[in-house]
Enzyme design. Structure first.
Site, PDB file in Angstrom:
ATOM      1  N   GLY A 154      38.045  -4.662  52.192  1.00  0.00           N
ATOM      2  CA  GLY A 154      38.432  -5.958  52.238  1.00  0.00           C
ATOM      3  C   GLY A 154      37.620  -6.726  52.648  1.00  0.00           C
ATOM      4  O   GLY A 154      37.274  -6.317  53.992  1.00  0.00           O
ATOM      5  N   GLN A 166      34.111 -14.166  57.957  1.00  0.00           N
ATOM      6  CA  GLN A 166      33.683 -12.976  58.138  1.00  0.00           C
ATOM      7  C   GLN A 166      32.544 -12.902  57.565  1.00  0.00           C
ATOM      8  O   GLN A 166      31.235 -12.374  58.064  1.00  0.00           O
ATOM      9  CB  GLN A 166      34.350 -11.346  57.373  1.00  0.00           C
ATOM     10  CG  GLN A 166      35.416 -11.107  58.408  1.00  0.00           C
ATOM     11  CD  GLN A 166      35.770 -10.006  57.303  1.00  0.00           C
ATOM     12  OE1 GLN A 166      37.041  -9.528  56.538  1.00  0.00           O
ATOM     13  NE2 GLN A 166      35.619  -8.811  58.437  1.00  0.00           N
ATOM     14  N   CYS A 185      37.270  -2.143  59.981  1.00  0.00           N
ATOM     15  CA  CYS A 185      36.906  -3.423  60.094  1.00  0.00           C
ATOM     16  C   CYS A 185      35.395  -3.705  60.012  1.00  0.00           C
ATOM     17  O   CYS A 185      34.950  -2.943  61.205  1.00  0.00           O
ATOM     18  CB  CYS A 185      37.436  -4.362  61.312  1.00  0.00           C
ATOM     19  SG  CYS A 185      37.188  -6.374  60.555  1.00  0.00           S
ATOM     20  N   LEU A 186      34.308  -5.060  59.405  1.00  0.00           N
ATOM     21  CA  LEU A 186      33.341  -4.361  58.677  1.00  0.00           C
ATOM     22  C   LEU A 186      32.807  -5.764  60.168  1.00  0.00           C
ATOM     23  O   LEU A 186      31.720  -5.764  60.057  1.00  0.00           O
ATOM     24  CB  LEU A 186      33.461  -5.068  57.388  1.00  0.00           C
ATOM     25  CG  LEU A 186      33.513  -3.921  56.045  1.00  0.00           C
ATOM     26  CD1 LEU A 186      33.354  -5.429  55.215  1.00  0.00           C
ATOM     27  CD2 LEU A 186      32.495  -3.478  56.321  1.00  0.00           C
ATOM     28  N   HIS A 238      45.908  -6.848  57.925  1.00  0.00           N
ATOM     29  CA  HIS A 238      44.736  -7.300  58.039  1.00  0.00           C
ATOM     30  C   HIS A 238      43.669  -8.068  58.304  1.00  0.00           C
ATOM     31  O   HIS A 238      43.734  -8.639  58.677  1.00  0.00           O
ATOM     32  CB  HIS A 238      44.057  -5.241  58.023  1.00  0.00           C
ATOM     33  CG  HIS A 238      42.546  -5.700  59.236  1.00  0.00           C
ATOM     34  ND1 HIS A 238      42.145  -4.536  59.520  1.00  0.00           N
ATOM     35  CD2 HIS A 238      41.540  -6.126  58.299  1.00  0.00           C
ATOM     36  CE1 HIS A 238      40.491  -4.568  60.085  1.00  0.00           C
ATOM     37  NE2 HIS A 238      40.238  -5.895  59.699  1.00  0.00           N
ATOM     38  N   GLU A 239      44.025  -7.990  56.545  1.00  0.00           N
ATOM     39  CA  GLU A 239      43.150  -9.777  55.633  1.00  0.00           C
ATOM     40  C   GLU A 239      43.908 -11.094  56.072  1.00  0.00           C
ATOM     41  O   GLU A 239      43.135 -12.100  56.818  1.00  0.00           O
ATOM     42  CB  GLU A 239      43.259  -9.616  54.699  1.00  0.00           C
ATOM     43  CG  GLU A 239      42.451  -8.237  54.159  1.00  0.00           C
ATOM     44  CD  GLU A 239      40.647  -7.785  54.989  1.00  0.00           C
ATOM     45  OE1 GLU A 239      40.620  -8.877  55.643  1.00  0.00           O
ATOM     46  OE2 GLU A 239      40.452  -6.361  54.865  1.00  0.00           O
ATOM     47  N   HIS A 256      42.844 -11.662  59.566  1.00  0.00           N
ATOM     48  CA  HIS A 256      41.843 -12.285  60.169  1.00  0.00           C
ATOM     49  C   HIS A 256      41.761 -13.759  59.398  1.00  0.00           C
ATOM     50  O   HIS A 256      40.828 -14.997  60.385  1.00  0.00           O
ATOM     51  CB  HIS A 256      40.746 -11.867  58.630  1.00  0.00           C
ATOM     52  CG  HIS A 256      39.746 -10.881  59.559  1.00  0.00           C
ATOM     53  ND1 HIS A 256      39.583 -11.096  60.483  1.00  0.00           N
ATOM     54  CD2 HIS A 256      39.552  -9.165  59.277  1.00  0.00           C
ATOM     55  CE1 HIS A 256      38.698  -9.330  60.272  1.00  0.00           C
ATOM     56  NE2 HIS A 256      38.962  -8.851  59.868  1.00  0.00           N
TER      57      HIS A 256
HETATM   58 CO    CO Z   1      38.583  -6.401  59.127  1.00  0.00          CO
END
Ligand code: CO
Length: 175
Positions: A45, A50, A89-90, A131-132, A135
């Protein structure tokens, strides 16, 4: 186009993103770039902040579980008991941490064809979306870690903030 991924410490990640106009001409390109960037990083995701775009756009591809584009997504309510699961998480390279979240949530969003959706979502799908959506609201896993978890990961968090990390290992929980 693959875009650079912003990591923990970059102010844009901790700022609430803006709603995007569904007629915005740049939407298709941003969505395409987000999928390319996510696949390249082997993530499941990705949220627009990000890649440095402060707009409410999310892309998800978790194999057979959930795939889609979520525009101007909002959590209307959290439901059910809490559950604990490891998340990556990226924007936090090589970090995996336990996060407690409600098991279900009622979510509204628009898809890439401008269709409106409102659904109660349960389990892993709900976890990824929560989670997204965090963000795009400027919230990170550091805002969801409990004190013990935060203390244990303090050194690693500091290193990420100081850009002292290597992407050695991919996790299948990278949201
Ligand atoms: Co993340």
């Amino acid at each position: 186009m693959i875009r650079p991924i912003y990591t923990y410490g970059e102010p844009i990640l901790e700022k609430e993103a803006e709603d995007i106009d569904l007629d915005d001409q740049s939407l298709d390109v941003i969505i395409k770039d987000m999928f390319e960037t996510m696949y390249n990083a082997e993530g499941l995701g990705l949220a627009a902040p990000q890649i440095g775009i402060s707009k409410k756009i999310i892309v998800i591809d978790e194999k057979d579980i959930l795939k889609g584009v979520f525009i101007n997504a909002r959590i209307l309510r959290y439901l059910g008991p809490l559950s604990k699961m490891e998340e990556g998480c990226l924007s936090f390279p090589s970090l995996e941490t336990n996060i407690i979240r409600p098991i279900a949530s009622e979510i509204e969003w628009y898809d890439e064809n401008k269709n409106y959706h409102k659904e109660i979502i349960v389990g892993i799908k709900s976890r990824i979306l929560q989670h997204e959506i965090d963000h795009i609201n400027g919230l990170l896993i550091t805002d969801r870690m409990d004190e013990q978890e935060k203390n244990e990961k303090l050194g690693q968090l500091k290193d990420i903030k100081n850009k002292k990390f290597q992407i050695k290992k991919r996790y299948d929980t990278n949201f």
